[in-house]
Design a protein around this motif. Sequence first.
Motif, PDB file in Angstrom:
ATOM      1  N   GLU A   1       0.821  -1.203   0.000  1.00 20.19           N
ATOM      2  CA  GLU A   1       0.000   0.000   0.000  1.00 20.19           C
ATOM      3  C   GLU A   1       0.860   1.260   0.000  1.00 20.19           C
ATOM      4  OE1 GLU A   1      -3.728   1.867   2.608  1.00 20.19           O
ATOM      5  OE2 GLU A   1      -2.696   0.049   3.256  1.00 20.19           O
ATOM      6  N   GLU A   2       0.531   2.191  -0.899  1.00 16.61           N
ATOM      7  CA  GLU A   2       1.239   3.465  -1.068  1.00 16.61           C
ATOM      8  C   GLU A   2       2.738   3.276  -1.292  1.00 16.61           C
ATOM      9  OE1 GLU A   2       0.334   6.650   1.581  1.00 16.61           O
ATOM     10  OE2 GLU A   2      -1.805   6.183   1.639  1.00 16.61           O
TER      11      GLU A   2
ATOM     12  N   GLU B   1      -3.220   6.531   6.501  1.00 19.17           N
ATOM     13  CA  GLU B   1      -2.099   6.019   5.698  1.00 19.17           C
ATOM     14  C   GLU B   1      -1.420   4.851   6.425  1.00 19.17           C
ATOM     15  OE1 GLU B   1       1.535   6.739   6.106  1.00 19.17           O
ATOM     16  OE2 GLU B   1       1.015   7.129   8.181  1.00 19.17           O
ATOM     17  N   PRO B   2      -0.643   4.024   5.710  1.00 24.22           N
ATOM     18  CA  PRO B   2      -0.170   2.729   6.249  1.00 24.22           C
ATOM     19  C   PRO B   2       0.684   2.803   7.511  1.00 24.22           C
ATOM     20  CG  PRO B   2       0.118   2.804   3.868  1.00 24.22           C
ATOM     21  CD  PRO B   2      -0.302   4.176   4.282  1.00 24.22           C
TER      22      PRO B   2
END
Length: 588
Positions: free
Chosen positions: A351-352, A399-400
Amino acid sequence: MSTPSSGIITGISGPVIRAFIHAPVKMFEVAYVGKSKLLGEVIRIQEEYVDIQVYEDTGGVAKGEPVSFTGELLAVDLGPGILSSVLDGIGRPLKVLGKDNIYLQKGIHLATIDFKKKWHFIPLVKAGDRVESGSFLGYVIEGSYLRHTIMAPPGTRSSTVLWVASEGEYTVEERICHLDTGEELSMKQRWEVRHARPVLNRLPFDKPLLTGQRILDTLFPIAIGGAAVLPGGFGTGKTVTQQSLAKWCNADIIVYIGCGERGNEMTEVLEEFPELTDPFHDAPLMERMVLIANTSNMPVAAREASIYLGMTLAEYFRDMGYNVAIMADSTSRWAEALREIGGRLEEMPGEEGYPAYLGTRLAQYYERAGRATLLGFPEREGSVTVINAVSPPGGDFSEPVTQASLRLSGAFWGLDKRLAQQRHFPAINWQQSYTLYDDSLAPVFEKELGPEWKKLKSYLKGMLDREKVLTDLVQLVGRDGLSEKDKWLLAQVETIKVVYLQQNAFSDIDASCSMKKQLMLLKLLHSLDDMVQGRIESGLLYDQITDFPLRVELLRLREVSEKDMEQRYELWLKNFDAKLNSLVVVPE
């Protein structure tokens, strides 16, 4: 120990070097890269090729240059001399590194501690005593007061002391103890930074880490040995909050890691901390601190290693029986280092763009925190408390890195950009933040502060919860449409926010607030509320009270010492009650 191997550089991608090897090597084995012998670490092995992350700038390194492997994993020398030091991300003292040049030189390999300095050793064991892993052998005094205990290193077998050095001056490498197993011990021990140091067993979270910050100690306390995450966008005060915690929390030892932050922020820390006096001892604050400086312009791979170095130093002092607080600012920059190295290794991104093992790496770090009984003699307890800042892009807590940190920590102190813009500091959002340590710490606070603490804390939470309802009501009917009582309650919530939740980090008195003073402040606010509500119910109008400079007087009272406040707050309430009684009640 395996026989050291060698290799040849076949590819270079920023801090990642690919090399052909002539013999097997281990994962995370330390390597010296190129003619400059840059320090690196094996991070991937593929048949006869290995990838090495280099902890120094690889500019000028060429294909075909040699690589030598040490056979050891990344480790740090532990012993007297660590405290008061300022280290880079891989444990080299910056004072020595920058002695001859304003720029950090490449290929310089320095020990964390000074091997030549002599320390006054005082033995705690004698010939015939039994010792084992973690047992105390003696101690030296670092600085003006702190006892740096010399311990048998982890892995030492249960054995008998045949000889111990007499009291005197020794370097960290000189022999101070000889065991019947043939082992000879010095004041120095070496430990691999990626491996947790062993403990006997874990203990529950039933002791608070007092931070001196009212909003944290009252609403969102953290236990000794616990973990807290401090996320916030740019300009919300993460660094100032962490620095305040480092100055004022009741930990015995502080390990502060500037992990990928701006150089000017780290410069402030390096200039300010040596000038500060320890609030618990009549000594400089740096005597119980270790600073690890790895700014955003330093090699990215060293940033990845810096938090493991900091944790290893924290565990070392924990093993002496100290309560250690480790503060990393920030783990987002550390995660960015993982992402950059993962990209250069062409790993499948998660992720991201962060690597899929981000959560695992964070867990390996956070799980090394805790409160424990320790190995060896005498019996003792120690702890490592983690307080990590997170810098989510745009202040997005979904966010992660923030989400992975939340799953691993017990306290969440969310910083709010809206509060920061209103100059409300610390800008901790009381509606988003939470703690999982409240129930386990409640008996301790009740014992220390009395049963009224729980009542006052509930009052504070209730008033803050009521603010949202009243604010929504004001938007519907306007402030003039509120009842006299609601007008007062809305004003009282604002007073609580200004007087109690805000704190001046640059005030000599208000920068830290003891639990006893927090209790008195809350009692003052609660008594004030009861007085005014009682008078309003008797017919007093809210507008009659607005002429009193309440907040100004309360802010002045907040700026007095605990001893003075104990004498003055009852008198202030008495005088205010007299003022209320002098007002004319409007008949219905």
